[in-house]
Design an enzyme around this catalytic site. Structure first.
Site, PDB file in Angstrom:
ATOM      1  N   GLN A  10       0.828  -1.197   0.000  1.00  0.00           N
ATOM      2  CA  GLN A  10       0.000   0.000   0.000  1.00  0.00           C
ATOM      3  C   GLN A  10       0.866   1.251   0.000  1.00  0.00           C
ATOM      4  OE1 GLN A  10      -3.228  -0.635   2.618  1.00  0.00           O
ATOM      5  NE2 GLN A  10      -4.096   1.397   2.418  1.00  0.00           N
ATOM      6  N   SER A  88       4.413  -5.651   3.430  1.00  0.00           N
ATOM      7  CA  SER A  88       3.051  -5.630   3.967  1.00  0.00           C
ATOM      8  C   SER A  88       2.099  -6.350   3.015  1.00  0.00           C
ATOM      9  CB  SER A  88       2.613  -4.194   4.260  1.00  0.00           C
ATOM     10  OG  SER A  88       1.413  -4.167   5.003  1.00  0.00           O
ATOM     11  N   LEU A  89       1.184  -5.633   2.353  1.00  0.00           N
ATOM     12  CA  LEU A  89       0.272  -6.276   1.404  1.00  0.00           C
ATOM     13  C   LEU A  89       1.024  -7.099   0.363  1.00  0.00           C
ATOM     14  CD1 LEU A  89      -2.582  -6.548  -0.005  1.00  0.00           C
ATOM     15  CD2 LEU A  89      -1.802  -4.624  -1.412  1.00  0.00           C
ATOM     16  N   ARG A 113      -8.930  -8.616   4.261  1.00  0.00           N
ATOM     17  CA  ARG A 113      -7.911  -7.855   4.996  1.00  0.00           C
ATOM     18  C   ARG A 113      -8.140  -6.361   4.822  1.00  0.00           C
ATOM     19  NH1 ARG A 113      -2.548  -5.761   3.959  1.00  0.00           N
ATOM     20  NH2 ARG A 113      -1.011  -6.305   5.583  1.00  0.00           N
ATOM     21  N   HIS A 192      -0.280  -2.201  11.625  1.00  0.00           N
ATOM     22  CA  HIS A 192       0.922  -2.873  12.159  1.00  0.00           C
ATOM     23  C   HIS A 192       1.239  -2.395  13.584  1.00  0.00           C
ATOM     24  CE1 HIS A 192       1.664  -4.713   8.294  1.00  0.00           C
ATOM     25  NE2 HIS A 192       1.557  -3.543   7.725  1.00  0.00           N
ATOM     26  N   GLN A 240       0.827 -10.383  11.203  1.00  0.00           N
ATOM     27  CA  GLN A 240       1.343  -9.273  10.397  1.00  0.00           C
ATOM     28  C   GLN A 240       0.557  -7.990  10.639  1.00  0.00           C
ATOM     29  OE1 GLN A 240       0.387  -8.480   6.385  1.00  0.00           O
ATOM     30  NE2 GLN A 240       2.453  -8.859   5.647  1.00  0.00           N
TER      31      GLN A 240
END
Length: 294
Positions: A10, A88-89, A113, A192, A240
């Site tokens: 992202q 991340s993603l 998500r 996060h 995560q």
């Protein structure tokens, strides 16, 4: 030489992304639209009302574009990777590339998500430059700023913090007073961090509805900065959401395997720039050569 493929997350989205990939893979593109129940092509092409900046749309869009670009790379029979990393993603694209799940499963996972993360609110994230974690935490403690978590270790010179809006405002005031460079991120919640625990718990329940294969190639996890352990897909992907992205440790893992490792980023160059900064910081500067003789 170890070869790694990197997938951005992202923040790497932009209006017009995926145009060529959508045209090359019309069947998969239409399938993604059907799963998501909206016109993904129009979303990426037109970005109506800046929808691409909204987490629930950003994540499926990026996952799909990254996936189609990776499929095209495979079709061209480009060099296969020894290792996959995603920020991340982007870790979902790394797992897709390593055969952990198929395109549809990954799309359904990132759709859920994105919805869960979009539902979180009341805070944000800020990048902080040139302030190592122990020093940063000490400064915040000295100035009475609490409630913030370190949400990302992007390079040795850039951390990301996350927390409630009031705590971030207090941190920003501290940074200005002390001359510390920082940049608020355009996100709607403290991703996060501990504040994503309700989303983590619900996402873990959702993950347990799926069956996952073991990676066919090494995938380095954001949570640990180390390769996925056997049978740990559900635990790692749910954690995560509340753990920092340990990108620096992930790259250092590759450096430990092969200091000269090569890498390629799907769809951009931001992660490559991070890799080179981490690599440069890991290699000691040469000592000045002393002159000898008269």
């Amino acid at each position: 030489m170890v070869f790694a493929i990197l997938f951005p997350g992202q923040g790497s989205q932009f209006r017009g992304m995926g145009k060529d990939a959508f045209e090359r893979y019309p069947g998969l593109t239409q399938f993604a639209c059907d799963v998501l129940d909206y016109d993904l092509v129009a979303l990426c092409r037109d970005n109506p009302d800046d929808a691409l900046s909204r987490t629930e749309y950003t994540q499926p869009a990026l996952y799909t574009v990254n996936a189609l670009q990776m499929f095209e790379r495979t079709r061209r029979e480009d060099r296969p990777a020894d290792c996959y990393l995603g920020h991340s993603l982007g870790e979902y694209n790394a797992l897709l590339a390593a055969g952990v799940f198929d395109f549809e499963t990954g799309l359904r996972l990132v759709k859920k998500r994105g919805e869960l993360m979009a539902a979180a609110s009341g805070g944000g994230m800020t990048a902080v430059m040139d302030t190592p974690a122990p020093q940063l935490l000490d400064i915040l403690g000295q100035d009475g700023v609490d409630g913030l978590d370190i949400a990302g270790f992007n390079t040795d010179a850039q951390l990301v913090i996350a927390g409630p809006a009031q705590a971030l405002r207090a941190a920003h005031a501290t940074f200005k007073e002390r001359g510390i460079r920082f940049a608020p991120l355009r996100v709607s919640a403290p991703f996060h961090s501990r504040y994503m625990e309700p989303a983590r718990a619900e996402f873990e329940r959702y993950l347990k509805e799926f069956t996952f294969a073991e990676p066919m190639a090494e995938v380095v996890a954001n949570v640990s900065g180390r390769p996925y352990e056997k049978g740990a897909i559900v635990a790692t992907l749910s954690q995560q959401l509340v753990e920092p992205v340990r990108w620096t440790d992930s790259v250092r893992h590759l450096l430990a395997r092969d200091p000269r490792f090569a890498c390629e980023e799907v769809g951009g160059k931001s992660l490559l720039r991070m890799v080179e900064k981490i690599r440069a910081a890991a290699i000691p500067a040469p000592s000045p050569t002393k002159k000898t003789g008269p």
